[in-house]
Design a protein around this motif. Structure first.
Motif, short mmCIF file in Angstrom:
data_model
loop_
_atom_site.label_atom_id
_atom_site.label_comp_id
_atom_site.label_asym_id
_atom_site.label_seq_id
_atom_site.Cartn_x
_atom_site.Cartn_y
_atom_site.Cartn_z
N LYS A 1 5.82 15.61 9.25
CA LYS A 1 4.91 14.47 9.13
C LYS A 1 3.46 14.94 9.28
N ALA A 2 2.55 14.10 8.82
CA ALA A 2 1.12 14.40 8.98
C ALA A 2 0.34 13.09 9.07
N TRP A 3 -0.78 13.15 9.79
CA TRP A 3 -1.70 12.01 9.88
C TRP A 3 -2.70 12.07 8.74
N PHE A 4 -3.00 10.91 8.17
CA PHE A 4 -4.00 10.82 7.11
C PHE A 4 -4.88 9.60 7.35
N LYS A 5 -6.13 9.72 6.95
CA LYS A 5 -6.98 8.55 6.77
C LYS A 5 -6.91 8.19 5.30
N VAL A 6 -6.46 7.00 5.01
CA VAL A 6 -6.27 6.59 3.62
C VAL A 6 -7.59 6.63 2.87
N PRO A 7 -7.65 7.39 1.76
CA PRO A 7 -8.91 7.49 1.02
C PRO A 7 -9.16 6.31 0.11
N GLY A 8 -10.44 6.05 -0.16
CA GLY A 8 -10.81 5.16 -1.25
C GLY A 8 -10.64 5.92 -2.55
N ALA B 1 1.51 4.65 1.33
CA ALA B 1 2.14 3.51 1.98
C ALA B 1 3.65 3.69 2.03
N ASP B 2 4.23 4.12 0.93
CA ASP B 2 5.68 4.32 0.87
C ASP B 2 6.13 5.38 1.87
N HIS B 3 5.37 6.49 1.95
CA HIS B 3 5.75 7.59 2.85
C HIS B 3 5.46 7.27 4.30
N ALA B 4 4.64 6.24 4.54
CA ALA B 4 4.38 5.79 5.91
C ALA B 4 5.27 4.60 6.28
N ASN B 5 6.14 4.21 5.34
CA ASN B 5 7.05 3.07 5.54
C ASN B 5 6.29 1.78 5.82
N LEU B 6 5.21 1.61 5.04
CA LEU B 6 4.37 0.41 5.16
C LEU B 6 4.33 -0.32 3.82
N GLY C 1 -9.53 3.80 4.72
CA GLY C 1 -9.96 4.02 6.09
C GLY C 1 -8.88 3.87 7.13
N GLN C 2 -7.71 3.36 6.73
CA GLN C 2 -6.61 3.16 7.67
C GLN C 2 -5.99 4.50 8.07
N LEU C 3 -5.65 4.67 9.34
CA LEU C 3 -4.98 5.87 9.81
C LEU C 3 -3.48 5.65 9.77
#
Length: 434
Positions: free
Chosen positions: A152-159, A11-16, A22-24
């Protein structure tokens, strides 16, 4: 909504403010890694972008470790491509023969990865660095190219699965035994695209080397990453391994009390026994006590990104001191980095291993992936401290690999069969010592 350690870092590295399973997301990268196998492929993709330079010359690391020193013309050409690219793009963290090591031993040693980072590497065992309280994961060469270009890279946030480690492990139990026990318990797909997050009072008994080993094999359970909380042991390691090429600012993240986990698994470390993974999957585990047959072996390998660190060489040297490798066994020892190699020499571990009849290699991934420095022939069996024992992993498709800790591997080298370290150490009334 509560978040896990991994989710907070992402979240921090995505500035969220927050992310959920499951979030992209698109996240900033603190380091992009490649080796001599994956980097040449990434370079081809990078060149298609018509970009003259990487996003940050100090935040790309290229380590030549899989087939080096070059075993043949093809591997020499692979390394030449990576070498030319590193020179052309002024890559600050390029490591070649003489100044290299097995990548996942080398990067923490050089301080290139630290608490709170987001790291991608074109090698599946990039998850090793989670031991330092950061998010690191393996990616493909195309993603490496994109990472080098954009940062940068795209990730699907893991559980996440929470593993609560309780109590103190007994004398012969190391990080390798712990992770083999876990994989044996949940299976090779038991943590598929999950974060394996470790907690509990048992962590304080685990060295950094133990933690690196455990996170290294998170991928063998199908995990996206493995991660340990930052404690005084972590902080001391980071302090003693400063980075000379990047201005690192470690940041400590902790999971929220209300963080959501897909499941929680408790492991009583005091009950664990030396564990071996039989062919041909890391989940096919048995404790030493459960092996009721003599399994004669032809080769022992002590090393790799899983178990090539100084504590691994120390325990092997202690067990093998004043003893001889079985006449029917080839024992190959591979320090993880040049610094580990030198320290093992200075502390006398190398001389004890050589006297016992072991062959010492320069740092290399070598036999782990069936590359070189110890290929198995048809019908041969090996005890190895590496991380995979798939069909044909270390050579012939009809060879067999048994995964074990350095203690079990060293003991097996002496007896010529899979053995407990107790079998080759003398017993006293107080304790079992070598």
């Amino acid at each position: 909504m509560g978040m896990t350690m991994t989710q907070k870092i992402l979240a921090d590295h995505a500035n969220l403010k927050e992310v959920k399973k499951g979030q992209l997301i698109e996240a900033k990268l603190d380091l992009v890694l490649g080796n001599d196998i994956t980097t040449p492929v990434a370079i081809k993709e990078f060149e298609k972008l018509n970009i003259n330079k990487v996003f940050d010359e100090s935040k790309v690391a290229i380590v030549l470790d899989h087939f080096t020193p070059n075993k043949d013309i093809k591997s020499a050409e692979q390394c030449k491509v990576a070498r030319n690219f590193a020179n052309c793009k002024n890559i600050k963290n390029y490591f070649d023969v003489g100044d290299m090591g097995i990548e996942h031993c080398l990067l923490p040693e050089k301080g290139l990865v630290s608490a709170g980072d987001v790291v991608i590497g074109a090698d599946s065992h990039t998850c090793t660095y989670g031991a330092l309280g950061l998010f690191s994961t393996g990616i493909g060469s195309t993603d490496m190219a994109a990472g080098m270009a954009t940062g940068k890279a795209w990730f699907k946030v893991p559980g996440a699965i929470k593993f609560i480690l309780k109590n103190k492990p007994s004398k012969w139990i190391s990080g390798k035994d712990i992770i083999l026990h876990i994989i044996g318990k949940i299976g090779v797909d038991g943590a598929r695209y999950m974060s394996m997050e470790f907690a509990g009072d048992g962590i304080k008994y685990l060295s950094m080397d133990d933690r690196f080993t455990i996170c290294n094999m998170a991928i063998e359970a199908g995990a996206k990453n493995g991660i340990f909380p930052v404690d005084n042991i972590t902080e001391e390691y980071i302090k003693n391994h400063p980075c000379k090429t990047i201005d690192k600012n470690p940041k400590i993240y902790t999971a929220d009390e209300e963080a959501i986990y897909d499941s929680v698994v408790e492991i009583d470390l005091s009950t664990l026994k030396p564990t071996v993974a039989f062919p041909h999957l890391p989940e096919n585990t048995r404790t030493i006590e459960e092996i009721n047959e003599d399994i004669k072996i032809d080769q022992v390998v002590i090393g790799s990104c899983t178990n090539g660190r100084i504590s691994d060489l120390k325990i092997a040297a202690q067990i093998m001191k004043n003893k001889k490798v079985s006449n029917n066994v080839r024992c190959i020892v591979i320090p993880g980095t040049q610094s580990i190699y030198l320290e093992a020499i200075e502390k006398g571990y190398i001389s004890e291993l050589v006297k016992a009849g072991a062959a010492i290699s320069t740092p290399t991934c070598g036999p782990c992936l069936g590359g070189h420095m110890g290929i198995l022939g048809e019908g041969e069996k090996a005890v190895s401290t590496t991380n995979r024992n798939f069909v044909g992993r270390m050579g012939h498709v009809k060879s067999e690999v048994y995964l074990a800790s350095p203690a079990v591997a060293a003991a097996s080298a002496i007896t010529g069969k899979i053995s407990s370290p107790k079998e080759v150490c003398e017993k006293t009334e107080e304790e079992v010592v070598c």
